[in-house]
Design a protein around this motif. Structure first.
Motif, PDB file in Angstrom:
ATOM      1  N   UNK A  67       0.829  -1.197   0.000  1.00  0.00           N
ATOM      2  CA  UNK A  67       0.000   0.000   0.000  1.00  0.00           C
ATOM      3  C   UNK A  67       0.862   1.245   0.000  1.00  0.00           C
ATOM      4  N   UNK A  68       0.202   2.394  -0.095  1.00  0.00           N
ATOM      5  CA  UNK A  68       0.918   3.665  -0.059  1.00  0.00           C
ATOM      6  C   UNK A  68       1.306   4.002   1.376  1.00  0.00           C
ATOM      7  N   UNK A  69       2.556   4.449   1.557  1.00  0.00           N
ATOM      8  CA  UNK A  69       3.020   4.818   2.886  1.00  0.00           C
ATOM      9  C   UNK A  69       2.428   6.165   3.263  1.00  0.00           C
ATOM     10  N   UNK A  70       1.674   6.158   4.356  1.00  0.00           N
ATOM     11  CA  UNK A  70       0.945   7.357   4.762  1.00  0.00           C
ATOM     12  C   UNK A  70       1.757   8.243   5.695  1.00  0.00           C
ATOM     13  N   UNK A  71       2.664   7.644   6.511  1.00  0.00           N
ATOM     14  CA  UNK A  71       3.419   8.447   7.472  1.00  0.00           C
ATOM     15  C   UNK A  71       4.618   7.661   7.974  1.00  0.00           C
ATOM     16  N   UNK A  72       5.710   8.390   8.272  1.00  0.00           N
ATOM     17  CA  UNK A  72       6.875   7.857   8.997  1.00  0.00           C
ATOM     18  C   UNK A  72       6.832   8.480  10.384  1.00  0.00           C
ATOM     19  N   UNK A  73       6.734   7.655  11.419  1.00  0.00           N
ATOM     20  CA  UNK A  73       6.366   8.142  12.754  1.00  0.00           C
ATOM     21  C   UNK A  73       7.519   8.132  13.753  1.00  0.00           C
ATOM     22  N   UNK A  74       8.762   8.076  13.284  1.00  0.00           N
ATOM     23  CA  UNK A  74       9.896   8.051  14.218  1.00  0.00           C
ATOM     24  C   UNK A  74      11.002   8.962  13.706  1.00  0.00           C
ATOM     25  N   UNK A  75      11.930   9.277  14.611  1.00  0.00           N
ATOM     26  CA  UNK A  75      13.113  10.053  14.255  1.00  0.00           C
ATOM     27  C   UNK A  75      14.301   9.093  14.161  1.00  0.00           C
ATOM     28  N   UNK A  76      15.006   9.188  13.070  1.00  0.00           N
ATOM     29  CA  UNK A  76      16.131   8.285  12.824  1.00  0.00           C
ATOM     30  C   UNK A  76      17.194   8.426  13.911  1.00  0.00           C
ATOM     31  N   UNK A  79      16.004   6.283  20.337  1.00  0.00           N
ATOM     32  CA  UNK A  79      15.528   5.090  21.026  1.00  0.00           C
ATOM     33  C   UNK A  79      14.019   4.961  20.837  1.00  0.00           C
ATOM     34  N   UNK A  80      13.565   3.756  20.604  1.00  0.00           N
ATOM     35  CA  UNK A  80      12.128   3.494  20.464  1.00  0.00           C
ATOM     36  C   UNK A  80      11.749   2.397  21.444  1.00  0.00           C
ATOM     37  N   UNK A  81      10.523   2.470  21.944  1.00  0.00           N
ATOM     38  CA  UNK A  81      10.023   1.462  22.863  1.00  0.00           C
ATOM     39  C   UNK A  81       9.387   0.320  22.088  1.00  0.00           C
ATOM     40  N   UNK A  82       9.286  -0.829  22.725  1.00  0.00           N
ATOM     41  CA  UNK A  82       8.598  -1.949  22.096  1.00  0.00           C
ATOM     42  C   UNK A  82       7.131  -1.594  21.882  1.00  0.00           C
ATOM     43  N   UNK A  83       6.639  -1.832  20.686  1.00  0.00           N
ATOM     44  CA  UNK A  83       5.258  -1.504  20.343  1.00  0.00           C
ATOM     45  C   UNK A  83       5.048  -0.090  19.850  1.00  0.00           C
ATOM     46  N   UNK A  84       6.110   0.713  19.773  1.00  0.00           N
ATOM     47  CA  UNK A  84       5.969   2.097  19.301  1.00  0.00           C
ATOM     48  C   UNK A  84       5.658   2.098  17.802  1.00  0.00           C
ATOM     49  N   UNK A  85       4.752   2.987  17.322  1.00  0.00           N
ATOM     50  CA  UNK A  85       4.433   3.052  15.885  1.00  0.00           C
ATOM     51  C   UNK A  85       5.605   3.612  15.089  1.00  0.00           C
ATOM     52  N   UNK A  86       5.911   2.951  13.973  1.00  0.00           N
ATOM     53  CA  UNK A  86       7.031   3.360  13.126  1.00  0.00           C
ATOM     54  C   UNK A  86       6.552   3.896  11.776  1.00  0.00           C
ATOM     55  N   UNK A  87       5.664   3.156  11.108  1.00  0.00           N
ATOM     56  CA  UNK A  87       5.134   3.553   9.807  1.00  0.00           C
ATOM     57  C   UNK A  87       3.617   3.335   9.818  1.00  0.00           C
ATOM     58  N   UNK A 165      -4.451  -4.612  10.447  1.00  0.00           N
ATOM     59  CA  UNK A 165      -3.488  -4.337  11.520  1.00  0.00           C
ATOM     60  C   UNK A 165      -2.081  -4.116  11.003  1.00  0.00           C
ATOM     61  N   UNK A 166      -1.733  -4.761   9.894  1.00  0.00           N
ATOM     62  CA  UNK A 166      -0.391  -4.606   9.317  1.00  0.00           C
ATOM     63  C   UNK A 166      -0.184  -3.227   8.703  1.00  0.00           C
ATOM     64  N   UNK A 167      -1.250  -2.454   8.537  1.00  0.00           N
ATOM     65  CA  UNK A 167      -1.055  -1.094   8.024  1.00  0.00           C
ATOM     66  C   UNK A 167      -0.382  -0.204   9.065  1.00  0.00           C
ATOM     67  N   UNK A 168      -0.380  -0.636  10.322  1.00  0.00           N
ATOM     68  CA  UNK A 168       0.377   0.053  11.382  1.00  0.00           C
ATOM     69  C   UNK A 168       1.595  -0.799  11.694  1.00  0.00           C
ATOM     70  N   UNK A 169       2.762  -0.326  11.299  1.00  0.00           N
ATOM     71  CA  UNK A 169       4.003  -1.061  11.515  1.00  0.00           C
ATOM     72  C   UNK A 169       4.585  -0.615  12.844  1.00  0.00           C
ATOM     73  N   UNK A 184       7.390   9.037   3.027  1.00  0.00           N
ATOM     74  CA  UNK A 184       5.943   9.127   2.833  1.00  0.00           C
ATOM     75  C   UNK A 184       5.601   9.251   1.339  1.00  0.00           C
ATOM     76  N   UNK A 185       4.526   8.531   0.934  1.00  0.00           N
ATOM     77  CA  UNK A 185       4.049   8.609  -0.438  1.00  0.00           C
ATOM     78  C   UNK A 185       4.503   7.485  -1.326  1.00  0.00           C
ATOM     79  N   UNK A 186       5.498   6.719  -0.889  1.00  0.00           N
ATOM     80  CA  UNK A 186       5.977   5.591  -1.691  1.00  0.00           C
ATOM     81  C   UNK A 186       5.109   4.361  -1.450  1.00  0.00           C
ATOM     82  N   UNK A 187       5.049   3.504  -2.454  1.00  0.00           N
ATOM     83  CA  UNK A 187       4.363   2.225  -2.308  1.00  0.00           C
ATOM     84  C   UNK A 187       5.324   1.233  -1.668  1.00  0.00           C
ATOM     85  N   UNK A 188       4.885   0.613  -0.590  1.00  0.00           N
ATOM     86  CA  UNK A 188       5.717  -0.377   0.096  1.00  0.00           C
ATOM     87  C   UNK A 188       4.954  -1.689   0.146  1.00  0.00           C
TER      88      UNK A 188
END
Length: 372
Positions: A67-76, A79-87, A165-169, A184-188
């Motif tokens: 599908x089309x990537x709607x958002x990137x939700x982290x800063x490169x 540190x990220x927590x387990x279960x944190x939204x990434x894409x 559910x897989x649309x939330x990575x 954002x905007x690319x097909x993945x």
């Protein structure tokens, strides 16, 4: 007059002879040299290796639906927590698929209900001798077919819900996240490759190869080592020592045939995030209690065809002492296993002019200046 002149000539010869003899017998001035006392220090009995830091957990994040990537939700790099939204992938089509599956399930459930009623009616007629066995069996088969259809539609609905559910990575582990390979905007999708990577931070592993020669050396020393009690200390490429102590937690069960080494791994605490995955470090295994060794500055060592030696001051003269160096010396210091017992005045400054047996005058040098 002639006799008086002759006396003066003889007296001059005698005087010149006495001055010449005095000049020949006058001792040469002692050569000033800088010295340091060879010191005994407690040295850790350690084996040194080169190792590499490895994350305990390392995850490559991939898309599981297309599908089309709607958002990137982290800063490169953060540190990220387990279960944190990434894409987030656009969910509209997947939500529609869920509703479609729900509708199909409702239809098959209604058909199941009707089939159950018809079976009950056929059974009642048969009980009153007004129906036939064939009709009852056909109704029963229709009900079972309806039940199978319900199970299939329930599975389809579950699949649609999973895909939604897989649309939330989400992040599968806690750790430090790397660079994103898509924006954002690319097909993945499953064929898009790795979107980003996450490595755990605390603790970290340090893996290092140990040669068979080192194993044999430990065995020949008669030491029976408990690997859980072997302290592991690491040093970075700039020479600084890591402030945490680790423990060996794994020794490989087989020898690498190409390098004749065994892979050993230690677990190292990393509370401040100092260690990085893939980092090259120097590993020291502390295999026993500290042992007293004689230490001298590296600047005092001289090598020739006969080996290594130092000059020491004895009774005001420079004397050669052949030495055997030990392993484990660091920085400006060298460990001497044989040749010195400690306390000797070792020459470290002015060696260019020193020769065996020459008279010297020892000028002690501060230990900090000599490098000890």
């Amino acid at each position: 007059m002639f006799r008086w002149s002759r006396c003066l000539f003889i007296l001059a010869l005698l005087t010149a002879g006495s001055h010449s003899a005095a000049a020949e017998t006058a001792p040469a001035a002692a050569l000033p040299v800088g010295t340091v006392a060879a010191q005994k220090k407690a040295i850790d009995t350690a084996l040194d290796f080169v190792g590499r830091v490895e994350a305990v957990s390392r995850v490559e994040v991939r898309a599981r639906v297309t599908g089309y990537l709607d958002a990137v939700l982290f800063k490169e790099g953060e540190l990220v927590a387990e279960g944190a939204p990434l894409y987030r992938i656009e969910p509209d089509l997947f939500e529609a698929a869920v509703r479609q599956a729900e509708g199909a399930l409702e239809r098959t459930r209604a058909a199941e209900t009707l089939a159950a009623i018809q079976l009950q009616r056929a059974q009642d007629l048969l009980d009153r001798n007004s129906g036939t066995v064939v009709a009852r069996d056909q109704a029963r088969a229709a009900l079972e077919q309806s039940q199978g259809a319900v199970m299939g539609d329930e599975a389809s609905l579950r699949t649609a819900q999973i895909n939604l559910g897989y649309t939330k990575i989400l992040s599968p582990i806690a750790g430090r996240i790397g660079r994103t390979s898509v924006t954002k905007g690319n097909v993945v999708g499953p064929d898009s490759g790795v979107l980003t990577s996450i490595v755990s931070q605390d603790p970290m592993y340090v893996a290092f190869p140990v040669s068979q020669r080192e194993f044999l050396r430990v065995q020949q020393s008669g030491a029976h080592l408990d690997r859980s009690k072997i302290a592991v200390r690491i040093q970075f490429s700039d020479g600084t020592t890591y402030d945490q102590l680790g423990r060996v937690n794994f020794v490989n069960i087989s020898v690498d045939r190409t390098t004749d080494t065994v892979l050993v791994r230690a677990s190292m605490p990393n509370p401040a995030g100092t260690l990085r995955d893939g980092q090259l470090v120097k590993v020291a295994l502390q295999t026993g209690a500290p042992v007293e060794k004689v230490m001298v500055p590296q600047a005092a060592l001289i090598a020739d065809q006969g080996g290594v030696y130092v000059f020491v001051v004895e009774d005001g003269r420079a004397v050669i002492r052949r030495v055997k160096l030990g392993s484990g010396g660091t920085g400006p210091d060298a460990i001497v296993d044989e040749g010195l017992s400690g306390g000797e005045l070792v020459i470290v400054d002015g060696l260019q002019r020193v020769r065996p047996g020459i008279a010297v005058r020892a000028n002690p040098i501060a230990q900090s200046a000599s490098g000890i």
